[in-house]
Design an enzyme around this catalytic site. Structure first.
Site, PDB file in Angstrom:
ATOM      1  N   GLU A  11      41.620  49.458  53.155  1.00  0.00           N
ATOM      2  CA  GLU A  11      41.712  48.213  52.240  1.00  0.00           C
ATOM      3  C   GLU A  11      40.421  47.531  52.399  1.00  0.00           C
ATOM      4  O   GLU A  11      39.556  47.335  53.239  1.00  0.00           O
ATOM      5  CB  GLU A  11      42.744  47.095  52.483  1.00  0.00           C
ATOM      6  CG  GLU A  11      42.905  46.207  51.492  1.00  0.00           C
ATOM      7  CD  GLU A  11      43.196  46.495  49.902  1.00  0.00           C
ATOM      8  OE1 GLU A  11      41.993  47.008  49.578  1.00  0.00           O
ATOM      9  OE2 GLU A  11      44.025  46.675  49.684  1.00  0.00           O
ATOM     10  N   GLY A  23      45.736  50.496  47.257  1.00  0.00           N
ATOM     11  CA  GLY A  23      46.773  49.556  47.740  1.00  0.00           C
ATOM     12  C   GLY A  23      47.143  48.440  46.566  1.00  0.00           C
ATOM     13  O   GLY A  23      48.201  48.024  46.731  1.00  0.00           O
ATOM     14  N   ASP A  24      46.349  48.158  45.697  1.00  0.00           N
ATOM     15  CA  ASP A  24      46.449  47.053  44.699  1.00  0.00           C
ATOM     16  C   ASP A  24      46.789  47.742  43.355  1.00  0.00           C
ATOM     17  O   ASP A  24      46.576  47.050  42.289  1.00  0.00           O
ATOM     18  CB  ASP A  24      45.428  46.243  44.393  1.00  0.00           C
ATOM     19  CG  ASP A  24      44.007  46.986  44.285  1.00  0.00           C
ATOM     20  OD1 ASP A  24      44.100  48.282  43.980  1.00  0.00           O
ATOM     21  OD2 ASP A  24      42.878  46.355  44.206  1.00  0.00           O
TER      22      ASP A  24
END
Ligand code: AHR
Ligand code: AHR
Length: 481
Positions: A204, A279-280
């Site tokens: 991240e 992740g987003d």
């Protein structure tokens, strides 16, 4: 034994085990994945041919005959129910299906395992899978291991072709909130040696290739057709390992402390699982996934060596990407529509626009030239083909924003891939359907007489289900010019 039997023997058991190609436990005979059919929306589970073995690809081919299929669920074989489904909207992007990502074609990544056909998960930009409510996956600074078997020739620089641990909110909640295998040539965060692609760790707000935040020359460019890619992590220790998935052993590209910047020690893993996205829910990446697992605990190198030997013994190999009547490289061809009422129309170009017009033997030489194509070796994949204009040599049919157009070959990887198509047996039972290599849910289609690549029931207007099978089926015949 399967890979997860080996991890269990090493006291780092699988907590998620995903593969559309084979069972990952010796005793597993349950569903590997679910396919969904374009014609009626019906679904079918695809299982191994018997416990511990390769997927029953023939059952998919039978179920999907005469229509299109997507992979709707990739089941977790670990028994924990950590199945992967269509990725939901996230902080970076909303997918085109009411916010949800696209599902992968069920036929985009055919392979054989020890000579038996199976299908991988071909992720195009816009597609992805996720599970935000998992069981047993590492959280916080807990230890885990991850491997994925991927196609080293299918990648891009978009964010992010990942498999592994991510946020349960589909949002970037900060550094250290992910721990996933990344594969591609994104160079925005980290890089290894050469031009990529690289195996990196997505933790991240960064793809990491080693201790340094930016470049770590010990992480090599790696582009074997089949790659075993590993990321594992425990408190202030992580590693990147990789190797050729069809021969030899694994190499360690990094093993040591967490990256040299704040936010990653301790880690703040959240335990969702992603495939093919960031992740987003960043959805710009592409890549192909065949199998992979996540473990509880930090697997030993010895356990991973045994898993690599198991993957090699599975004997992944390539197989044909085409079917149906031969569309031979070097031949001069035309494409005649088969939709009733439109079956005297041929695919042609008018400048850069690709559409259909009625062409006959008494048409003008200009129109005949516009409707004639030379078949070339696929610019983006030599197992498929590209179509060069007869009257405009050096220009090819490509898609752009899913519309077909004629464009001069600009020499870019994007052009090569957009201009590569895999002819297959015609979906309506005659002739050929012309599948986009890079978006294999999409086929040459005429819609309102304009050329597109269309997926059945997809998010675009020209993806309409009405007369889909006819619109995507063409008679490939001799050229006019
Ligand atoms: O860490 C790289 C990417 O950054 C993550 O996958 C994504 O969540 C964020 O955009
Ligand atoms: O046609 C879909 C995509 O649109 C192409 O891959 C890309 O060139 C354009 O952005």
């Amino acid at each position: 034994a399967g890979p997860c039997d080996l991890y269990a023997a090493g006291k780092t058991p699988c907590v998620a085990a995903h593969a559309t190609t084979r069972a990952l436990y010796d005793s597993y005979s349950g569903a590997l994945y679910q396919v969904k059919r374009g014609s009626d929306g019906a679904t079918a589970d695809i299982k191994p041919i018997s416990a511990g073995r390769v997927a029953n690809a023939a059952s998919q081919d039978t179920f999907c005959n005469g229509t299109t299929c997507v992979i709707s669920i990739i089941y977790d074989q670990s028994g924990r129910g950590n199945h992967l489904r269509q990725g939901p909207p996230g902080g970076a992007a909303s997918g085109p299906n009411g916010g949800y990502d696209n599902l992968a074609s069920a036929i985009g990544a055919p392979v054989t395992l020890d000579g038996k056909k199976a299908y991988g998960v071909f992720i195009s930009p816009g597609s992805g899978y996720r599970n935000d409510a998992t069981n047993g996956v590492a959280t916080g600074d807990q230890a885990e291991g991850i491997y994925a078997v991927i196609d080293g020739t299918h990648f891009n620089s978009g964010c992010c072709f990942d498999y592994g641990n991510a946020e349960i909110s589909n949002r970037d909640t900060g550094s250290g909130h992910m721990e996933a295998v990344y594969f591609g040539d994104n160079s925005f965060w980290g890089t290894g040696s050469g031009n990529g692609p690289w195996i990196m760790a997505d933790m991240e707000n960064g793809l990491f290739s080693g201790f340094n935040v930016a470049n770590n020359p010990a992480d090599p460019s790696i582009s074997d057709r089949f790659i075993t890619a590993i990321v594992k992590g425990k408190p202030n220790q992580w590693a990147i390992r990789g190797g050729n998935a069809v021969s030899g052993s694994l190499s360690t590209f990094y093993s040591g402390a967490r990256p040299n910047t704040s936010g990653y020690n301790p880690m703040s893993k959240e335990g969702a699982i992603i495939l093919g996205i960031g992740g987003d829910n960043s959805i710009s990446a592409q890549g192909t996934f065949y199998e992979g697992v996540m473990t509880s605990g930090y697997p030993s190198d010895a356990t991973e060596s045994a898993v690599q030997a198991n993957i090699v013994a599975a004997k992944y190999a390539t197989t044909s990407l085409t079917s149906g009547p031969a569309v031979n490289v070097g031949s001069s061809i035309s494409f005649r529509a088969t939709t009733p009422g439109f079956d005297t129309r041929y695919l042609m170009h008018n400048g850069s626009t690709v559409d259909t017009q009625v062409v006959t033997s008494s048409s003008s030489a200009t129109l005949k030239g516009q409707a004639s194509w030379t078949v070339r070796t696929g610019l983006g994949n030599a197992a498929c083909v590209s179509f060069e204009s007869k009257d405009t040599p050096g220009s090819f049919i490509r898609h752009y924003a899913f519309q077909l157009q004629l464009s001069a070959n600009d020499g870019t990887k994007q052009f090569f891939e957009d201009a590569t198509f895999c002819p297959q047996a015609g979906i309506n039972g005659e002739g050929n359907s012309i599948r986009s290599w890079s978006y294999p849910t999409r086929f040459f289609r005429h819609y309102a007489d304009v050329g597109y690549i269309a997926s059945e029931g997809g998010p675009e207007v020209f993806d309409a289900t009405s007369s889909y099978n006819e619109d995507v089926t063409w008679i490939v015949g001799n050229s006019f010019a």
